[in-house]
Design an enzyme around this catalytic site. Structure first.
Site, mmCIF file in Angstrom:
data_model
loop_
_atom_site.group_PDB
_atom_site.id
_atom_site.type_symbol
_atom_site.label_atom_id
_atom_site.label_comp_id
_atom_site.label_asym_id
_atom_site.label_seq_id
_atom_site.Cartn_x
_atom_site.Cartn_y
_atom_site.Cartn_z
ATOM 1 N N SER A 1 0.790 -1.231 0.000
ATOM 2 C CA SER A 1 0.000 0.000 0.000
ATOM 3 C C SER A 1 0.822 1.282 0.000
ATOM 4 O O SER A 1 0.319 2.325 -0.375
ATOM 5 C CB SER A 1 -0.962 -0.012 1.180
ATOM 6 O OG SER A 1 -0.252 -0.185 2.386
ATOM 7 N N HIS B 1 -5.590 -3.925 -1.660
ATOM 8 C CA HIS B 1 -5.392 -2.870 -2.661
ATOM 9 C C HIS B 1 -5.376 -3.409 -4.094
ATOM 10 O O HIS B 1 -5.175 -2.647 -5.035
ATOM 11 C CB HIS B 1 -4.095 -2.101 -2.373
ATOM 12 C CG HIS B 1 -4.220 -1.203 -1.190
ATOM 13 N ND1 HIS B 1 -4.770 0.048 -1.256
ATOM 14 C CD2 HIS B 1 -3.918 -1.406 0.117
ATOM 15 C CE1 HIS B 1 -4.772 0.606 -0.055
ATOM 16 N NE2 HIS B 1 -4.258 -0.266 0.799
ATOM 17 N N LYS C 1 -12.428 -0.500 0.347
ATOM 18 C CA LYS C 1 -11.607 0.352 -0.513
ATOM 19 C C LYS C 1 -12.296 0.485 -1.874
ATOM 20 O O LYS C 1 -13.205 1.281 -2.010
ATOM 21 C CB LYS C 1 -10.199 -0.207 -0.601
ATOM 22 C CG LYS C 1 -9.542 -0.286 0.790
ATOM 23 C CD LYS C 1 -8.112 -0.687 0.735
ATOM 24 C CE LYS C 1 -7.557 -1.054 2.094
ATOM 25 N NZ LYS C 1 -7.550 0.014 3.076
HETATM 26 N N1 PMP Z 1 -4.996 -5.112 4.598
HETATM 27 C C1 PMP Z 1 -4.371 -4.147 3.914
HETATM 28 C C2 PMP Z 1 -3.226 -4.505 3.013
HETATM 29 C C3 PMP Z 1 -4.814 -2.815 4.013
HETATM 30 O O1 PMP Z 1 -4.213 -1.841 3.332
HETATM 31 C C4 PMP Z 1 -5.907 -2.520 4.872
HETATM 32 C C5 PMP Z 1 -6.469 -1.110 5.006
HETATM 33 N N2 PMP Z 1 -5.580 -0.127 5.338
HETATM 34 C C6 PMP Z 1 -6.507 -3.554 5.572
HETATM 35 C C7 PMP Z 1 -6.039 -4.842 5.412
HETATM 36 C C8 PMP Z 1 -7.655 -3.302 6.505
HETATM 37 O O2 PMP Z 1 -8.829 -3.170 5.782
HETATM 38 P P1 PMP Z 1 -10.105 -2.455 6.379
HETATM 39 O O3 PMP Z 1 -9.899 -0.985 6.240
HETATM 40 O O4 PMP Z 1 -11.215 -2.984 5.542
HETATM 41 O O5 PMP Z 1 -10.238 -2.867 7.802
#
Ligand code: PMP
Length: 396
Positions: free
Chosen positions: A184, A212, A243
């Site tokens: 990310s 992502h 997302k």
């Molecule tokens: N896994 C990854 C790689 C993420 O980037 C994120 C969100 N920042 C999450 C899990 C968590 O997802 P959520 O916002 O749906 O809790």
């Protein structure tokens, strides 16, 4: 004064944050998350959300949400294993399995929750979890909740991964390799074909967090596994519904066995109330929209390429992203935050990302282009980048 109930020990830590210059207030958005928003009272182009496809405020999702509320009510009323599991949850899981081209899917209340619940459910003492060093915090926390041993390999370094696999194979019962599908902070894609080959060679299971990549890569946003054509060779694929899908929630896609087991041992399924119907209704609509057309993902990629190309042509360092995540690497931490502040003053919101989220000296403005931006908005944002870049002597 030093009464425990005054939380003096926390006040001291908060003061330390202030002394380090990293104390912050939460930014406040007035209204929906869109391409252009009112943030802290100022109208700005929003280049910081994960709303990749512009679904968060899409009329079709909102309508589906309202219809789901009318039929199922405002809340699920219980955990899924008691009486919170509605036909709409089952419908969503069937649709997700179809979309991801897997046998089954299991939905959680968030992506974070999904990693926190799934990793500990599928590993135990006598196993080892092998994790890329840049994996997301929710993977790290999920692994901490497991009684398995843990090892970390150097980011995207297949020699480093193989070394750990070699050392682990005879020592452990099961090996679980975990990687983000798309990282990310840099926007690079995991080397999944090579990871799968190593996993097959050393008889390890694979777990890909595609938060992502889902809604972004692959046919109509089916994700990183689809992008590489690796269906059936990854044991657990995680996605978020917060997302690209624009709502909230997380899921694991994979085998029926996975689903059966998580139904019994996924702790957020057992101990936390099911997703509300409003969210589930909107998510179903979003996935249907992706299955109907590639229009949204096409627009996302077109916008991302346009923006990246223009920033690159100005001379900014946009790293080695292979996805719409566009880091503009400034380097110095203080300069990065100053750049972000000046962008905001000029009508563009991009949050500055600095140590400890990224390594020291690689501070960046992490731009998130979406399908919801118009070319005019993106060009306006680029012009502001150019102005601030020149003001701060980052551009010549
Ligand atoms: N896994 C990854 C790689 C993420 O980037 C994120 C969100 N920042 C999450 C899990 C968590 O997802 P959520 O916002 O749906 O809790």
């Amino acid at each position: 004064m030093s009464n425990i109930h005054d939380l003096v020990f926390l006040k001291e830590k908060i003061q330390e944050l202030k002394d380090q210059g990293v104390y912050r207030k939460l930014p406040v958005l007035e209204g929906a998350n869109d391409a252009e928003v009112i943030l802290n009272g100022k109208q700005v182009i929003n280049l910081s959300s994960n709303n990749y496809l512009g679904f968060a405020n899409h009329p079709r999702l909102k309508k589906a949400s309202i219809e789901a509320i009318e039929k199922y009510g405002a809340g699920a009323g219980a955990v899924r294993t008691i009486i919170g599991n509605m036909t709409i949850h089952e419908e969503l899981e069937e649709l997700l399995a179809k979309f991801k081209r897997e046998e089954a899917a299991m939905v959680f209340q968030s992506g974070f929750n999904c990693n926190a619940g799934a990793i500990q459910a599928i590993t135990e003492k006598g196993d080892i979890i092998i994790s890329d060093e840049l994996n997301h915090a929710s993977i790290i926390d999920g692994a901490r909740l497991s009684r398995a041993d843990k090892a970390v390999y150097k980011h995207a370094d297949m020699d480093s991964l193989e070394q750990v696999l070699k050392e682990s194979r005879d020592k452990y019962r099961n090996i679980l390799i975990i990687t983000d599908g798309v990282f990310s902070m840099d926007g690079d894609i995991a080397k999944l074909p090579e990871i799968v080959e190593l996993a097959e060679k050393y008889e390890a299971m694979t777990y890909v967090d595609d938060a992502h990549g889902s809604g972004v890569l692959g046919e109509s946003g089916r994700g990183t596994v689809d992008h590489f054509g690796l269906h059936g060779r990854i044991d657990f694929t995680i996605g978020t519904l917060s997302k690209a899908i624009g709502v909230v929630g997380g899921y694991v896609a994979g085998s029926k066995t996975m689903q059966e087991w998580l139904n019994h041992r996924g702790r957020p399924i057992l101990f936390s109330t099911a997703l509300p119907p409003a969210s589930v209704g909107a998510i179903i609509e979003a996935i249907r929209m992706l299955m109907e057309t590639t229009e949204y993902t096409d627009r996302l990629w077109k916008n991302a390429k346009h923006f990246k190309q223009k920033l690159g042509a100005l001379g900014f360092n946009t790293g080695h992203s292979e996805t719409p995540i566009t880091p503009v690497i400034i380097g110095d931490e203080a300069k990065t935050m100053e750049f972000s502040r000046r962008l905001f003053d000029n009508g563009v919101f991009v949050s500055g990302i600095v140590f400890p989220t990224v390594p020291k000296g690689t501070g960046r403005l992490r731009c998130m282009v979406t399908a919801g931006h118009t070319e005019e908005q993106l060009d306006r944002a680029v012009a502001v980048f150019e102005k601030v870049g020149k003001e701060m002597n980052i551009l010549k």
